[in-house]
Design a protein around this motif. Structure first.
Motif, PDB file in Angstrom:
ATOM      1  N   LYS A  20     -43.946  -9.918 -21.924  1.00  0.00           N
ATOM      2  CA  LYS A  20     -44.834 -10.465 -20.894  1.00  0.00           C
ATOM      3  C   LYS A  20     -44.671 -11.978 -20.775  1.00  0.00           C
ATOM      4  O   LYS A  20     -44.647 -12.536 -19.680  1.00  0.00           O
ATOM      5  N   ILE A  21     -44.527 -12.656 -21.893  1.00  0.00           N
ATOM      6  CA  ILE A  21     -44.349 -14.113 -21.870  1.00  0.00           C
ATOM      7  C   ILE A  21     -43.030 -14.472 -21.202  1.00  0.00           C
ATOM      8  O   ILE A  21     -42.955 -15.395 -20.386  1.00  0.00           O
TER       9      ILE A  21
ATOM     10  N   LYS B 210     -44.440  -6.226 -26.868  1.00  0.00           N
ATOM     11  CA  LYS B 210     -44.839  -6.182 -25.472  1.00  0.00           C
ATOM     12  C   LYS B 210     -45.356  -7.538 -25.019  1.00  0.00           C
ATOM     13  O   LYS B 210     -45.125  -7.944 -23.884  1.00  0.00           O
ATOM     14  N   SER B 211     -46.050  -8.257 -25.873  1.00  0.00           N
ATOM     15  CA  SER B 211     -46.554  -9.584 -25.490  1.00  0.00           C
ATOM     16  C   SER B 211     -45.394 -10.568 -25.313  1.00  0.00           C
ATOM     17  O   SER B 211     -45.441 -11.448 -24.467  1.00  0.00           O
ATOM     18  N   PHE B 212     -44.332 -10.405 -26.135  1.00  0.00           N
ATOM     19  CA  PHE B 212     -43.165 -11.273 -25.990  1.00  0.00           C
ATOM     20  C   PHE B 212     -42.475 -11.032 -24.655  1.00  0.00           C
ATOM     21  O   PHE B 212     -42.049 -11.965 -23.980  1.00  0.00           O
TER      22      PHE B 212
END
Length: 186
Positions: free
Chosen positions: A6-7, A2-4
């Protein structure tokens, strides 16, 4: 993961903002009336000003502060009358007047008339202008008054230097020209 995502989403947003910008012009103007001001011509009619004009004309028969009108008219008659006029500068301060006149002559006159007044200045030697007089020419009958008149009004291709030199400076240059004439005729 999920952080990837978002980035990547933030990166796409930044790329889209960067692609919309135009480097040739400013995109955002905080106060556009300061960037793009309204230009007014000097004497154009403007409705919101008191006299409906940007700048007022001077009152008739008035003289600007620090200026005195020259008593001789521009033309041959005025030059002949000016030929008889003597310098109003203090004759006891001749050395100081000639030193000041020499500096001013070097700045304004020597480029055409030459350092010695022989009519062979830098512009003449490069053939940019022709017909610059030599102060030692017998037929010229150069005097302090006629030199001042010529500096004030100009003559032939020489323009007026009344705006570059004040009254005292014009007389100092005229006296220095007379010194150059004496040096050339020795």
């Amino acid at each position: 993961m999920k952080s990837f995502i978002k980035i990547i989403a933030i990166g796409l947003i930044l790329v889209s903002f960067a692609s919309c910008s135009n480097k040739n012009s400013r995109n955002y103007q905080y106060m556009p009336n300061m960037y793009e001001s309204i230009g007014y011509e000097t004497y154009q009619k403007v409705e919101f000003l008191p006299n409906s004009s940007e700048a007022g004309q001077p009152v008739e028969n008035t003289i600007p502060r620090g200026k005195m009108p020259y008593k001789f008219a521009n033309g041959l008659e005025g030059k002949e009358l000016a030929r008889l006029e003597a310098s109003p500068l203090d004759s006891l301060k001749t050395v100081e007047n000639l030193a000041a006149g020499s500096e001013l002559y070097a700045i304004y006159c020597a480029i055409c008339h030459g350092v010695k007044g022989d009519g062979k200045g830098t512009l003449v030697s490069r053939e940019k202008i022709l017909g610059v007089p030599n102060y030692s020419d017998v037929g010229r009958n150069v005097t302090v008054g006629s030199t001042y008149h010529t500096i004030y009004y100009g003559l032939n291709s020489m323009g007026s230097y009344a705006n570059q030199l004040n009254e005292r400076e014009r007389w100092e240059v005229a006296e220095y020209v007379m010194k150059l004439k004496q040096d050339l005729t020795k």
